[in-house]
Design a protein around this motif. Structure first.
Motif, PDB file in Angstrom:
ATOM      1  N   TRP A   5      20.810 -46.617 -43.587  1.00 24.12           N
ATOM      2  CA  TRP A   5      21.042 -45.671 -44.583  1.00 24.12           C
ATOM      3  C   TRP A   5      21.454 -46.510 -45.776  1.00 24.12           C
ATOM      4  O   TRP A   5      22.252 -47.233 -45.720  1.00 24.12           O
ATOM      5  N   SER A   6      21.202 -45.975 -47.155  1.00 18.20           N
ATOM      6  CA  SER A   6      21.558 -46.633 -48.236  1.00 18.20           C
ATOM      7  C   SER A   6      21.358 -45.484 -49.366  1.00 18.20           C
ATOM      8  O   SER A   6      20.325 -44.761 -49.239  1.00 18.20           O
ATOM      9  N   PRO A   7      22.177 -45.254 -50.354  1.00 16.60           N
ATOM     10  CA  PRO A   7      21.753 -44.340 -51.415  1.00 16.60           C
ATOM     11  C   PRO A   7      20.694 -44.551 -52.316  1.00 16.60           C
ATOM     12  O   PRO A   7      20.381 -45.564 -52.549  1.00 16.60           O
ATOM     13  N   ARG A   8      19.975 -43.294 -52.393  1.00 15.30           N
ATOM     14  CA  ARG A   8      18.807 -43.597 -53.341  1.00 15.30           C
ATOM     15  C   ARG A   8      19.124 -43.871 -54.675  1.00 15.30           C
ATOM     16  O   ARG A   8      18.118 -44.457 -55.310  1.00 15.30           O
ATOM     17  N   THR A   9      20.535 -43.888 -55.191  1.00 10.96           N
ATOM     18  CA  THR A   9      20.784 -44.318 -56.421  1.00 10.96           C
ATOM     19  C   THR A   9      20.798 -45.813 -56.636  1.00 10.96           C
ATOM     20  O   THR A   9      21.066 -46.279 -57.743  1.00 10.96           O
ATOM     21  N   GLU A  10      20.753 -46.578 -55.422  1.00  9.27           N
ATOM     22  CA  GLU A  10      20.624 -47.886 -55.314  1.00  9.27           C
ATOM     23  C   GLU A  10      19.322 -48.578 -55.347  1.00  9.27           C
ATOM     24  O   GLU A  10      18.424 -47.907 -54.610  1.00  9.27           O
ATOM     25  N   PRO A  11      18.947 -49.549 -56.291  1.00  8.29           N
ATOM     26  CA  PRO A  11      17.404 -50.000 -56.353  1.00  8.29           C
ATOM     27  C   PRO A  11      17.075 -50.755 -54.993  1.00  8.29           C
ATOM     28  O   PRO A  11      17.959 -51.118 -54.344  1.00  8.29           O
ATOM     29  N   GLY A  12      15.943 -50.844 -54.873  1.00  8.20           N
ATOM     30  CA  GLY A  12      15.213 -51.433 -53.776  1.00  8.20           C
ATOM     31  C   GLY A  12      15.116 -50.840 -52.576  1.00  8.20           C
ATOM     32  O   GLY A  12      15.865 -49.679 -52.244  1.00  8.20           O
ATOM     33  N   GLN A  13      14.217 -51.373 -51.611  1.00  9.82           N
ATOM     34  CA  GLN A  13      14.024 -50.510 -50.366  1.00  9.82           C
ATOM     35  C   GLN A  13      14.146 -51.719 -49.133  1.00  9.82           C
ATOM     36  O   GLN A  13      15.053 -51.662 -48.423  1.00  9.82           O
ATOM     37  N   VAL A  14      13.245 -52.667 -49.414  1.00  8.57           N
ATOM     38  CA  VAL A  14      12.902 -53.529 -48.083  1.00  8.57           C
ATOM     39  C   VAL A  14      14.326 -54.521 -48.357  1.00  8.57           C
ATOM     40  O   VAL A  14      15.022 -55.039 -47.106  1.00  8.57           O
ATOM     41  N   SER A  15      14.652 -54.716 -49.443  1.00  9.50           N
ATOM     42  CA  SER A  15      15.940 -55.676 -49.663  1.00  9.50           C
ATOM     43  C   SER A  15      17.104 -54.701 -48.866  1.00  9.50           C
ATOM     44  O   SER A  15      18.250 -55.694 -48.791  1.00  9.50           O
ATOM     45  N   LYS A  16      17.009 -53.891 -48.554  1.00 13.58           N
ATOM     46  CA  LYS A  16      18.386 -53.092 -47.775  1.00 13.58           C
ATOM     47  C   LYS A  16      18.214 -52.596 -46.402  1.00 13.58           C
ATOM     48  O   LYS A  16      19.205 -52.033 -45.806  1.00 13.58           O
ATOM     49  N   TYR A  17      16.974 -53.191 -45.767  1.00 14.37           N
ATOM     50  CA  TYR A  17      16.750 -53.085 -44.404  1.00 14.37           C
ATOM     51  C   TYR A  17      17.855 -53.632 -43.598  1.00 14.37           C
ATOM     52  O   TYR A  17      18.475 -54.630 -44.000  1.00 14.37           O
ATOM     53  N   ARG A  71      20.693 -38.987 -43.362  1.00 12.89           N
ATOM     54  CA  ARG A  71      19.390 -38.330 -44.423  1.00 12.89           C
ATOM     55  C   ARG A  71      19.196 -39.138 -45.266  1.00 12.89           C
ATOM     56  O   ARG A  71      20.336 -39.492 -46.368  1.00 12.89           O
ATOM     57  N   ASP A  72      18.077 -39.537 -45.751  1.00 11.13           N
ATOM     58  CA  ASP A  72      17.690 -40.146 -46.929  1.00 11.13           C
ATOM     59  C   ASP A  72      16.905 -39.091 -47.911  1.00 11.13           C
ATOM     60  O   ASP A  72      17.180 -39.358 -49.059  1.00 11.13           O
ATOM     61  N   SER A  73      16.450 -37.852 -47.328  1.00  8.62           N
ATOM     62  CA  SER A  73      15.948 -36.961 -48.260  1.00  8.62           C
ATOM     63  C   SER A  73      16.461 -35.688 -47.434  1.00  8.62           C
ATOM     64  O   SER A  73      15.584 -35.315 -46.368  1.00  8.62           O
ATOM     65  N   PRO A  74      17.018 -34.741 -47.974  1.00 13.39           N
ATOM     66  CA  PRO A  74      17.984 -35.012 -49.381  1.00 13.39           C
ATOM     67  C   PRO A  74      18.823 -36.311 -48.951  1.00 13.39           C
ATOM     68  O   PRO A  74      19.484 -36.542 -48.051  1.00 13.39           O
ATOM     69  N   SER A  75      19.320 -36.916 -50.399  1.00 16.00           N
ATOM     70  CA  SER A  75      19.862 -38.217 -49.967  1.00 16.00           C
ATOM     71  C   SER A  75      21.313 -37.845 -50.295  1.00 16.00           C
ATOM     72  O   SER A  75      22.072 -38.254 -51.303  1.00 16.00           O
ATOM     73  N   ASP A  76      21.801 -37.522 -49.119  1.00 17.72           N
ATOM     74  CA  ASP A  76      23.414 -37.074 -49.174  1.00 17.72           C
ATOM     75  C   ASP A  76      24.134 -38.156 -48.071  1.00 17.72           C
ATOM     76  O   ASP A  76      25.412 -38.086 -48.016  1.00 17.72           O
ATOM     77  N   GLY A  77      23.245 -38.567 -47.127  1.00 15.60           N
ATOM     78  CA  GLY A  77      24.069 -39.631 -46.232  1.00 15.60           C
ATOM     79  C   GLY A  77      24.533 -38.855 -45.028  1.00 15.60           C
ATOM     80  O   GLY A  77      25.315 -39.486 -43.939  1.00 15.60           O
ATOM     81  N   ASN A  78      24.348 -37.691 -44.813  1.00  9.91           N
ATOM     82  CA  ASN A  78      24.912 -36.737 -43.798  1.00  9.91           C
ATOM     83  C   ASN A  78      24.265 -37.272 -42.626  1.00  9.91           C
ATOM     84  O   ASN A  78      23.116 -37.636 -42.511  1.00  9.91           O
ATOM     85  N   PRO A  79      24.733 -36.939 -41.194  1.00 13.15           N
ATOM     86  CA  PRO A  79      23.923 -37.169 -40.138  1.00 13.15           C
ATOM     87  C   PRO A  79      22.654 -36.501 -40.082  1.00 13.15           C
ATOM     88  O   PRO A  79      22.529 -35.166 -40.497  1.00 13.15           O
ATOM     89  N   ALA A  80      21.541 -37.016 -39.538  1.00 15.63           N
ATOM     90  CA  ALA A  80      20.411 -36.274 -39.314  1.00 15.63           C
ATOM     91  C   ALA A  80      20.552 -35.059 -38.383  1.00 15.63           C
ATOM     92  O   ALA A  80      21.466 -34.966 -37.635  1.00 15.63           O
ATOM     93  N   THR A  81      19.998 -34.041 -38.792  1.00 11.70           N
ATOM     94  CA  THR A  81      20.106 -32.640 -38.024  1.00 11.70           C
ATOM     95  C   THR A  81      19.830 -32.999 -36.784  1.00 11.70           C
ATOM     96  O   THR A  81      20.388 -32.401 -35.786  1.00 11.70           O
ATOM     97  N   ASN A  82      18.680 -33.855 -36.459  1.00 15.02           N
ATOM     98  CA  ASN A  82      18.437 -34.240 -34.931  1.00 15.02           C
ATOM     99  C   ASN A  82      18.423 -35.562 -34.766  1.00 15.02           C
ATOM    100  O   ASN A  82      17.498 -36.535 -35.598  1.00 15.02           O
ATOM    101  N   ASP A  83      19.011 -36.362 -34.022  1.00 13.28           N
ATOM    102  CA  ASP A  83      19.116 -37.639 -33.975  1.00 13.28           C
ATOM    103  C   ASP A  83      18.129 -38.427 -33.538  1.00 13.28           C
ATOM    104  O   ASP A  83      17.141 -37.840 -32.844  1.00 13.28           O
ATOM    105  N   VAL A  84      18.107 -39.814 -33.425  1.00  7.72           N
ATOM    106  CA  VAL A  84      16.958 -40.591 -32.981  1.00  7.72           C
ATOM    107  C   VAL A  84      17.346 -41.651 -32.063  1.00  7.72           C
ATOM    108  O   VAL A  84      18.551 -42.248 -32.597  1.00  7.72           O
TER     109      VAL A  84
END
Length: 879
Positions: free
Chosen positions: A211-223, A60-73
């Motif tokens: 996944w990466s914490p939202r408190t860390e800057p950047g987006q594409v650089s963490k893909y 999970r990125d939103s909310p940004s707690d990093g827990n497993p998604a409610t339904n996986d992909v």
């Protein structure tokens, strides 16, 4: 020569490292070559999908707690010689509740169930191409080119395929993304950045594969990384999109006997758009005789200020790829490149020069081309050139009826060059930008038009501490040239007011034939953690001018600002997340006058029930204003305060609302109040309705009326500056109704009734610089007279004395307008579209300032109307 040099250094090299700049090794997904490509039907039952290993484990990125998604992909990737294929299964324990809602393409603001594939095919850790689809088959696509200040270019509309299906396990999606729609450097083996994302509307969450914490800057650089792509042949990237159109216009309310317009007009047109892949990472776009007939109209406004109103670009050719020309095409407070200058309204109108006028509505664009892309050595390139026509108006004089031509716009050429280079996997970078405008304008035909306008700018950024800190800035210089009449307009414009009598640092010169200036900005940011901050210093010299190619409202400014934000990105006791910000700002001019000192406080909260609350509060002590007298001496701006509250309900529901209101107390200067309500109704399938009633109630105790010379007004430099109380009401009702027969066939209605009134009271004369003191006409020896028939006002500062009087027509006003579009859009094959458009506009103005809302809304339909019917079709060819 610069562009040639950049192309020469763009040579293939080794594959990029799989290690990020911060030392982390992200996840990787392997694309498998398929001899037989899967059929795109949303079923995931082709043998090709079994060749690829599935990727799971979304968090999970939103909310940004990093827990497993409610339904996986579960995601698989394969490719052939022509395209990349992505297959995804979105598991769901309640498939009967999966959203079937349809919406227009690229409805990123609609929180729906969506699966996204985000591809960094340049592997520059900054650029991404976005592909998404909802369970109902609505596509969402766009591009972005900045890792820290991510602004999506939704105008990028690639030709690709997506199909979906809902079954007992959830829903599935299949993508076919042609390599011709992506941009990437040549190589035998490719490593691309990639991210997969699922928005789950019912669960109220967004989950990422990498996944990466939202408190860390950047987006594409963490893909993560997409590997396994090998021996992809250079795609044939020639796309041609010819169009033809026919239009009928019916107008009522024209003056009888008009020699140029009997109220009806038909026209036929045609043109072509072309896209050519110069290399695998550079693309040339060109348009000949472009047509923008189906573009939605701008909203109605009544602008009583001295500053130009900014309107967003809506024309597809200019919207697509606009982010390549800068960090969102913005440098600090100004927009150095504003595409709506190309094909703008005329510099000088023939209206008023004769009884009857036949004048085009805007400047014709003869042709435009742009080259954009990114080389493997890290250079981003954007080059645009456009040519607009010399325009004339036909005028007929009375009583002779003689017809003559009057020039209203010179032939013009617009050029833009933007180059940027990223270093160290996007940790640092620098760039250059240049804009040019050259006009074939003679002093006889166009004495008030700039002959040339040039801008040059350089910018940089650098990040360190695992991207926790960043510095960035720019330095720019401008130069315009033209006849003295044009330079007088530039010097006395609302951006700078060189003629101000109480300043000595900018000299007004009526013989000047050029104007030069500079601007700069430096910014420090802390972007990591729950506490983030910015410090900004921005300086714009009085002579800096970019309005020929860009958009600028002010020069002669020194701005100092700070922003400190505490954010909560994980669920807590009060809600799912929120933030609290403090933002002090100070603004000076080059004379050292303090124009603003302001403290802004802002708070936001998303509740556990998915409601949103936003509160803003600001305090401003008294300061000076060098614009309010519009070229006159400084005026004191009284202290004030403002508060704004916005409240939104759960946007996932079929009925949702967003309510906002604000109050601004301006002390002795008056007050402002505004409110709006946005209501959206969705049937869960094909139908969407939204309406936004908006109301403003502004009371200015002193609003600028005009100025006149008076030798006896020694306190205000031999001029009198007139102000009057103004009561203004503004109401609008923007309404949309969309119906989707299929993802490619839709009917969309937009209508906006608009009403505005302004009621001026008796005038005052500004008494003394650097004060908020005024003298009322009619008091003492001054006199005031109002014509009982025309309501024209005559003000005399000392009755029958030596001081001159000043007369002006009744300034009260009432405006009623309607702008509406009904658009049938059918994408009858990929990339090929048919438009059928009915546009109706109504407009009327009067001098009755009484605000009677329901009478005015009904009266809109008594105003003269113009109906436009448009049929346009294009056909997509790919070679």
């Amino acid at each position: 020569m610069l562009l040639v040099a950049l192309l020469q250094v763009a040579q293939p090299g080794d594959s990029a490292s799989l290690v990020h700049a911060n030392g982390r090794v992200p996840r990787a997904v392997t694309a498998v070559f398929a001899e037989r490509a899967p059929a795109i039907d949303g079923k995931l039952n082709d043998p090709a999908w079994q060749l690829a290993a599935p990727e799971r484990g979304f968090r999970r990125d939103s909310p940004s707690d990093g827990n497993p998604a409610t339904n996986d992909v579960e995601v698989r990737v394969v490719y052939d010689r022509d395209a990349l294929y992505v297959g995804a299964r979105m598991f769901d324990d309640r498939p009967d509740l999966i959203s079937r809602r349809l919406n227009r393409r690229d409805s990123f603001g609609d929180f729906n169930d969506v699966f996204f594939a985000l591809i960094d095919s340049y592997h520059d850790h900054r650029t991404q191409f976005v592909f998404g689809v909802t369970p109902a088959g609505e596509r969402r696509d766009g591009s972005a080119s900045d890792d820290t200040n991510l602004t999506l270019d939704a105008g990028w509309d690639p030709v690709w395929e997506a199909k979906t299906s809902i079954d007992s396990l959830g829903w599935t999606a299949e993508f076919r993304i042609p390599f011709s729609q992506l941009r990437f450097p040549p190589s035998d083996r490719h490593v691309w950045g990639v991210q997969f994302r699922r928005d789950n509307r019912r669960a109220g969450e967004a989950a990422d594969w990498q996944w990466s914490p939202r408190t860390e800057p950047g987006q594409v650089s963490k893909y993560g990384h997409l590997i396994g792509l090998a021996n992809i042949p250079a795609p044939k990237r020639l796309e041609i999109l010819p169009y033809s159109s026919s239009q009928a216009r019916l107008t009522e309310g024209l003056v009888a006997g008009h020699p140029f317009d009997d109220g009806s007009e038909t026209s036929f047109g045609g043109g072509v758009d072309l896209k050519y892949g110069v290399t695998s990472d550079l693309t040339l776009n060109a348009t000949i005789n472009p047509d923008f007939g189906q573009v939605e109209a701008d909203p109605s406004v009544v602008n009583l200020t001295a500053f130009e109103t900014f309107f967003e670009e809506r024309r597809p050719f200019f919207v697509e790829g606009s982010n390549i020309f800068g960090f969102n095409a913005n440098f600090g407070q100004d927009r150095f490149f504003y595409t709506r200058r190309i094909g703008r309204a005329f510099f000088q109108s023939a209206l008023g020069s004769a009884a009857f006028v036949d004048e085009p509505s805007a400047t014709s664009i003869l042709g435009a081309a742009k080259l954009s892309g990114r080389t493997r050595s890290g250079w981003s390139i954007g080059v645009l050139d456009a040519v607009t026509a010399r325009e004339h108006a036909r005028v007929a004089d009375l009583p002779t009826g003689t017809v003559r031509e009057v020039p209203v716009e010179p032939r013009s050429n617009y050029g833009v060059l933007r180059v940027k280079r990223d270093l160290s996997q996007g940790q640092s970078g620098y760039g250059f930008m240049a804009t040019t405008v050259n006009r074939a304008a003679t002093a006889t035909d166009f004495p008030f038009v700039n002959r040339s306008a040039y801008l040059g700018a350089t910018d940089f950024y650098h990040r360190w501490g695992q991207n926790a800190y960043q510095i960035d800035g720019y330095l720019a210089a401008s130069s315009i040239a033209g006849p003295p009449e044009a330079m007088v307009l530039a010097q006395t414009s609302s951006a700078r007011y060189y003629q101000r009598p109480d300043q000595s640092y900018s000299r007004f010169d009526p013989t000047r034939t050029s104007l030069r200036g500079w601007a700069s900005q430096f910014q420090f940011s802390k972007t990591q953690g729950n506490l983030v901050a910015q410090l900004v210093a921005n300086v714009t010299s009085p002579g800096f001018e970019v309005n020929d190619a860009g958009f600028q409202q002010e020069a002669d400014r020194i701005r100092l600002a700070a922003l400190v934000t505490r954010r909560w990105v994980s669920p807590g006791r009060l809600g799912r997340g929120g933030s609290l910000s403090v933002n002090p700002t100070q603004i000076l001019n080059f004379g050292g006058d303090r124009l603003a000192t302001q403290l802004n406080l802002a708070a936001s909260l998303e509740t556990h029930s998915f409601w949103s609350i936003n509160l803003d509060f600001s305090l401003r002590p008294s300061s000076l204003d060098d614009r309010e007298t519009r070229g006159g001496p400084l005026l004191e701006k009284p202290a004030g305060a403002a508060a704004f509250l916005h409240l939104g309900t759960d946007g996932r529901r079929r009925l949702s609302a967003f309510v906002g209101g604000g109050y601004q107390g301006l002390g002795e200067a008056g007050r402002q109040f505004n409110t709006f309500v946005r209501i959206a109704v969705r049937d869960g399938g094909r139908f969407t309705f939204s309406t936004t009633p908006s109301y403003q109630n502004n009371r200015a105790t002193r609003f600028y009326l005009g100025a006149y010379a008076d030798p006896t007004a020694t306190a205000t430099f031999q001029s009198r500056y007139l102000f009057a109380p103004l009561q203004q009401h503004v109401f609008s009702l923007a309404t949309r109704l969309d119906y989707y027969f299929t993802p490619s066939l839709s009917l969309q209605l937009y209508a906006e009734p608009f009403v505005a009134t302004g009621d001026y009271d008796n005038p005052f004369s500004f008494a003394a610089p650097r004060t908020f003191r005024f003298l009322r006409y009619g008091d003492g020896s001054s006199t005031l007279s109002i014509d009982p028939t025309t309501k024209a006002v005559t003000a005399d500062a000392d009755g029958d004395g030596p001081a001159p009087s000043f007369s002006y027509p009744n300034p009260d006003f009432r405006v009623r307008a309607l702008r509406s579009n009904l658009v049938l859009r059918w994408e009858y094959r990929p990339g090929s579209t048919l438009f059928l458009v009915w546009n109706q506009n109504r407009f009327g103005a009067g001098a009755d300032p009484r605000f009677r809302l329901f009478d005015h809304l009904g009266g809109i339909f008594d105003e003269p109307m113009q109906n436009v019917l448009l049929l346009k079709a294009n056909y997509y060819f790919s070679f």
